[in-house]
Enzyme design. Structure first.
Site, PDB file in Angstrom:
ATOM      1  N   VAL A   8     -11.862  -6.487  -1.236  1.00  0.00           N
ATOM      2  CA  VAL A   8     -10.429  -6.441  -1.720  1.00  0.00           C
ATOM      3  C   VAL A   8      -9.723  -7.961  -1.472  1.00  0.00           C
ATOM      4  O   VAL A   8     -10.225  -8.479  -0.519  1.00  0.00           O
ATOM      5  CB  VAL A   8      -9.608  -5.133  -1.049  1.00  0.00           C
ATOM      6  N   SER A   9      -8.778  -8.130  -2.255  1.00  0.00           N
ATOM      7  CA  SER A   9      -8.165  -9.496  -2.066  1.00  0.00           C
ATOM      8  C   SER A   9      -7.293  -9.801  -0.978  1.00  0.00           C
ATOM      9  O   SER A   9      -7.213 -10.909  -0.558  1.00  0.00           O
ATOM     10  CB  SER A   9      -7.321  -9.757  -3.596  1.00  0.00           C
ATOM     11  N   THR A  10      -6.743  -8.792  -0.597  1.00  0.00           N
ATOM     12  CA  THR A  10      -5.725  -8.803   0.528  1.00  0.00           C
ATOM     13  C   THR A  10      -5.869  -7.780   1.655  1.00  0.00           C
ATOM     14  O   THR A  10      -6.472  -6.777   1.272  1.00  0.00           O
ATOM     15  CB  THR A  10      -4.040  -8.820   0.029  1.00  0.00           C
ATOM     16  N   GLN A  13      -4.412  -4.452   0.654  1.00  0.00           N
ATOM     17  CA  GLN A  13      -5.261  -3.627  -0.246  1.00  0.00           C
ATOM     18  C   GLN A  13      -6.080  -2.490   0.476  1.00  0.00           C
ATOM     19  O   GLN A  13      -6.708  -3.007   1.384  1.00  0.00           O
ATOM     20  CB  GLN A  13      -5.702  -4.392  -1.376  1.00  0.00           C
TER      21      GLN A  13
END
Length: 199
Positions: A8-10, A13
């Site tokens: 996931v990007s962050t 998330q």
């Protein structure tokens, strides 16, 4: 051995849907690797750790190609390195055509390569679209008067008097900070501005 990779990007998330899909595909927790950072490149700690463990004839499962990465060229390079150099099989769960265990003949490889290139292009294109939408959103917010970054700390009306008292030794530095209501770094920044205006 079957491995699973999720990304996931962050940190905010959630990777739950990816983990459920990977576990349903037969990946067990010790062989699951999860990164919480951008897919712009492959310098991700868990991905690198997994690479060290992958051996010939192992299977790598990912939920979708954009979880592997978002850079067209780098996805193709990683795919080639994993399948050709390491001899690892890869399955993309939401795209059955991307399963290197099937169709190892020329036609199967050809179809898999075409699908991989199209999906890799789409993943990078989506990343570019996200960046463009962010830039447009920031520009629109600035037009509405939204300010980004730290709020500007107002300077006390008597800042020049505080500076003069401090420079002449009537005030200690700590007293000057207290009277101005500024932090150490902000005081010096304002002092530079003050001096440049009064040169």
């Amino acid at each position: 051995m079957t491995y699973g990779y999720a990304r996931v990007s962050t940190r905010e998330q959630k990777e739950d849907r990816q983990l459920i899909a990977l576990e349903e595909a037969g990946v067990r927790r010790p062989a699951l690797y999860i990164d919480k950072q951008s897919g712009k490149d492959f310098k991700r700690p868990e991905y690198q750790k997994m690479l060290q463990r992958l051996k010939k004839d192992d299977l790598l499962c990912i939920k979708s190609i954009d979880r592997l990465g978002r850079s067209y060229g780098e996805i193709l390079e990683q795919w080639r390195m994993l399948t050709s150099e390491k001899g690892v099989d890869i399955v993309v769960l939401d795209m059955p055509l991307l399963d290197t265990r099937r169709g190892k003949d020329l036609m199967g490889t050809f179809l898999s390569d075409i699908v991989l290139q199209v999906l890799s292009f789409v993943a990078e294109n989506e990343r570019a679209s996200i960046r463009q939408r962010q830039a447009e959103g920031i520009a629109a917010a600035k037009e509405r008067g939204v300010h980004f970054g730290r709020p500007v700390v107002p300077v006390a009306d008597n800042f020049s008097a505080i500076v003069l008292a401090w420079e002449s030794g009537l005030l200690s530095f700590d007293d000057a900070l207290e009277k101005s209501g500024l932090s150490y770094s902000t005081f010096y920044r304002r002092l530079r501005e003050y001096r440049s205006l009064n040169e």
